[in-house]
Design a protein around this motif. Sequence first.
Motif, PDB file in Angstrom:
ATOM      1  N   PHE A   2      -2.434   5.203  -6.598  1.00 23.44           N
ATOM      2  CA  PHE A   2      -3.245   4.761  -5.452  1.00 23.44           C
ATOM      3  C   PHE A   2      -3.923   5.967  -4.821  1.00 23.44           C
ATOM      4  N   PRO A  26      -5.618  -6.431   2.647  1.00 30.31           N
ATOM      5  CA  PRO A  26      -4.531  -7.075   1.902  1.00 30.31           C
ATOM      6  C   PRO A  26      -3.366  -6.125   1.643  1.00 30.31           C
ATOM      7  N   ASN A  27      -2.278  -6.659   1.087  1.00 26.68           N
ATOM      8  CA  ASN A  27      -1.112  -5.832   0.756  1.00 26.68           C
ATOM      9  C   ASN A  27      -1.531  -4.665  -0.127  1.00 26.68           C
ATOM     10  N   GLY A  28      -1.003  -3.501   0.210  1.00 22.58           N
ATOM     11  CA  GLY A  28      -1.269  -2.325  -0.625  1.00 22.58           C
ATOM     12  C   GLY A  28      -2.644  -1.715  -0.421  1.00 22.58           C
ATOM     13  N   ALA A  29      -3.377  -2.136   0.616  1.00 17.31           N
ATOM     14  CA  ALA A  29      -4.744  -1.624   0.836  1.00 17.31           C
ATOM     15  C   ALA A  29      -4.741  -0.176   1.326  1.00 17.31           C
ATOM     16  N   GLY A  30      -3.664   0.226   2.005  1.00 16.43           N
ATOM     17  CA  GLY A  30      -3.596   1.601   2.516  1.00 16.43           C
ATOM     18  C   GLY A  30      -3.451   1.684   4.028  1.00 16.43           C
ATOM     19  N   LYS A  31      -3.161   0.556   4.679  1.00 18.40           N
ATOM     20  CA  LYS A  31      -3.078   0.538   6.151  1.00 18.40           C
ATOM     21  C   LYS A  31      -1.938   1.442   6.650  1.00 18.40           C
ATOM     22  N   SER A  32      -0.731   1.243   6.071  1.00 26.69           N
ATOM     23  CA  SER A  32       0.415   2.042   6.542  1.00 26.69           C
ATOM     24  C   SER A  32       0.195   3.512   6.231  1.00 26.69           C
ATOM     25  N   THR A  33      -0.444   3.795   5.101  1.00 25.23           N
ATOM     26  CA  THR A  33      -0.698   5.199   4.751  1.00 25.23           C
ATOM     27  C   THR A  33      -1.586   5.838   5.818  1.00 25.23           C
ATOM     28  N   TYR A  69      -1.838   9.267  -4.405  1.00 30.31           N
ATOM     29  CA  TYR A  69      -0.542   8.956  -4.998  1.00 30.31           C
ATOM     30  C   TYR A  69      -0.792   8.692  -6.482  1.00 30.31           C
ATOM     31  N   GLU A  84       2.103  -3.414  11.698  1.00 28.57           N
ATOM     32  CA  GLU A  84       2.516  -4.816  11.570  1.00 28.57           C
ATOM     33  C   GLU A  84       3.465  -5.243  12.698  1.00 28.57           C
ATOM     34  N   ARG A 140       0.511   6.420   8.920  1.00 29.27           N
ATOM     35  CA  ARG A 140       1.436   7.558   8.754  1.00 29.27           C
ATOM     36  C   ARG A 140       0.696   8.884   8.822  1.00 29.27           C
ATOM     37  N   HIS A 149      -1.443  -8.321   9.187  1.00 31.29           N
ATOM     38  CA  HIS A 149      -1.968  -9.293   8.217  1.00 31.29           C
ATOM     39  C   HIS A 149      -2.486 -10.498   8.970  1.00 31.29           C
TER      40      HIS A 149
END
Length: 303
Positions: free
Chosen positions: A19, A39-46, A16, A157, A49, A190
Amino acid sequence: MDLPLAVECKGLTKDYSHFKLQGVDLSFEQGAVMGLVGPNGAGKSTILRLVMGLLGPDAGSIRVLGHAMPDEQIAAKRNIGFISDDMRLYESETIAFHMDFIKSIFDTWDADYADILLRRFDLHKHQKVKGLSHGQRVKATLLLALARRPRLLVFDEPTTGLDPAVRKEVLDEMMNALADETRSILFSSHNTLDIEQISDYITFIYGGRIIESRNKEDFMDGWRRLRLTNMQSKPLPNLPNIKDIQQSGHLCAVTVNEYDESVPAQFNSAGQVITAIERLSLEEIFLANVKCAKAMTMMEFIQ
Ligand SMILES: Nc1ncnc2c1ncn2[C@@H]1O[C@H](COP(=O)(O)OP(=O)(O)OP(=O)(O)O)[C@@H](O)[C@H]1O
């Protein structure tokens, strides 16, 4: 015959503008639970997906239950139950409407199990979605995913925003879903307690990279905090696996990973007196990993 792996990601990259997910290798067998923590924004949801075929990778390969993603996602998704925060139910429809809808699409729908889940979750199937609380929505979505009896559950999450009682109900039901030894779960959280409680494997992600990925026992066992007294202010041994140092006068707490019996010996040889060796909770490992990964990123930035 050997079952294909539940998930098999090799060299995943997704770029991205601000990122980059880099070289992610992530695999686990059917019947296992993999927890993604970071942590937030680490890439877990990416990652989730990508696994779901909702995104295509820029490089690397993904197989889910033996199916290449995203190309074979239609076949794969018959066997995957996915839950994420951005999933929407129809506000003006009832839970029963959604149950009928899913049942009409998936011939694996287990109506008896759906009724059991309604009772366990204390949900009323004729209630409209718009009147449900956050916890009830999560439970309704979980019911819709579980009653299809998918082979793989992918949860982004799942317990965020739930009170402790509902959180326990959701986790218990996730574990119940594994009663058949070939069903698997990939989830992000988290909440390190959730990950610690139900995962067989733990993957720690920071800044789009995997920092550690291994089975839970090895993951937890690899970390220790050594408490030292250093009256003569001798230097600590120069070990690459020292991840954090907290100094207070002559007292020192050193956090290490890749711990084995040789580590205390090296501190003793350096003239340190070890007063205690403590195991760490996943929360403490998480914090030490974040601190260390942040420092490494700063170093790379400076060089
Ligand atoms: N469609 C997109 N376009 C641009 N950047 C994106 C896109 N989706 C995600 N990102 C960026 O990718 C990074 C990782 O996001 P991701 O949602 O995977 O993190 P996460 O670990 O799930 O975070 P959180 O715990 O906060 O949910 C973030 O910096 C985010 O801004």
